[in-house]
Design a protein around this motif. Structure first.
Motif, PDB file in Angstrom:
ATOM      1  N   LEU A 180      13.775  35.376 -42.477  1.00 37.59           N
ATOM      2  CA  LEU A 180      13.423  34.817 -43.781  1.00 37.59           C
ATOM      3  C   LEU A 180      12.285  33.805 -43.651  1.00 37.59           C
ATOM      4  CD1 LEU A 180      14.031  34.589 -46.825  1.00 37.59           C
ATOM      5  CD2 LEU A 180      15.656  32.759 -46.248  1.00 37.59           C
ATOM      6  N   PHE A 219      17.197  42.637 -48.477  1.00 33.88           N
ATOM      7  CA  PHE A 219      16.475  41.972 -47.389  1.00 33.88           C
ATOM      8  C   PHE A 219      16.950  42.514 -46.041  1.00 33.88           C
ATOM      9  CE2 PHE A 219      15.803  38.679 -44.242  1.00 33.88           C
ATOM     10  CZ  PHE A 219      14.516  38.238 -44.512  1.00 33.88           C
ATOM     11  N   TRP A 246      18.048  30.702 -51.612  1.00 33.26           N
ATOM     12  CA  TRP A 246      16.930  30.548 -50.675  1.00 33.26           C
ATOM     13  C   TRP A 246      15.918  31.678 -50.748  1.00 33.26           C
ATOM     14  CZ3 TRP A 246      17.375  25.787 -49.009  1.00 33.26           C
ATOM     15  CH2 TRP A 246      18.650  25.217 -48.870  1.00 33.26           C
ATOM     16  N   SER A 247      16.239  32.738 -51.449  1.00 34.30           N
ATOM     17  CA  SER A 247      15.350  33.897 -51.504  1.00 34.30           C
ATOM     18  C   SER A 247      15.474  34.567 -52.864  1.00 34.30           C
ATOM     19  CB  SER A 247      15.720  34.902 -50.400  1.00 34.30           C
ATOM     20  OG  SER A 247      14.951  36.082 -50.505  1.00 34.30           O
TER      21      SER A 247
END
Length: 198
Positions: free
Chosen positions: A8, A100, A92-93
């Protein structure tokens, strides 16, 4: 940090992301025949590890462990922080965790020829265990900790650490939430400095 965090933090660049995962499997200077972006990703992986190991929040988190667990707290925290990241991934994403994770496994598959044997083995393990998304599941995390423990030369308590980590969940989550944004800023600054030096 462990594989999910490294992938990430490497950002959207596929070469950096590949290098971010390979960082655990490359010792010494990276092969100069690797693409430059992959070598940059490996360098970022190492910078993240160095920053993490010295960070006050991580040092405070390690201090929460009693002997004999404290000696292995670094390994356990790498895994547990990936667990924290996985279970709160939407914070966070913008990409869902499952997507992902699938994209990362496909990236490793596409570039299998660049992977050293240990990384090829790990890529198969990732596929079989739905990693890194599987790190959100404590059962998968426990199995991964036990597997790491079996690879270490000396006797260790890693196969017994999940209950210890779960008992420390609240303070470890607090440390993670304080630390991870600082790590993100460090990575951003590192990337800017690296690109300006080219």
């Amino acid at each position: 940090m462990n594989h999910l965090a490294h992938a990430l933090l490497a950002g959207p660049d596929e070469a950096w992301r590949l290098g971010g995962v390979l960082g655990d499997f490359v010792r010494g200077a990276p092969d100069p025949l690797l693409p430059a972006g992959v070598r940059e990703g490996i360098a970022l992986h190492r910078a993240i590890d160095g920053y993490t190991d010295r960070h006050p929040e991580v040092l405070a988190a390690r201090a929460l462990f009693e002997p004999p667990y404290r000696r292995y707290a670094g390994i356990a925290l790498d895994m547990w922080f990936d667990h924290c990241l996985a279970r709160g991934f939407a914070c966070w994403s913008t990409q869902p965790l499952d997507g992902f994770s699938t994209d990362l496994r496909q990236l490793l598959q596409r570039h299998g020829a660049l992977l050293p044997p240990a990384a090829q083995h790990f890529a198969r393990y990732m596929q079989a265990n739905d990693l890194p998304a599987g790190y959100a599941d404590p059962v998968v995390l426990e199995r991964a900790l036990a597997g790491i423990g079996q690879r270490l030369r000396r006797d260790n308590p890693l196969d017994r650490m999940l209950p210890v980590l779960q008992a420390l969940d609240a303070p470890l989550q607090e440390r993670f939430e304080s630390f991870f944004p600082q790590l993100q800023r460090f990575v951003g600054d590192w990337a800017v400095a690296r690109q300006s030096s080219v």
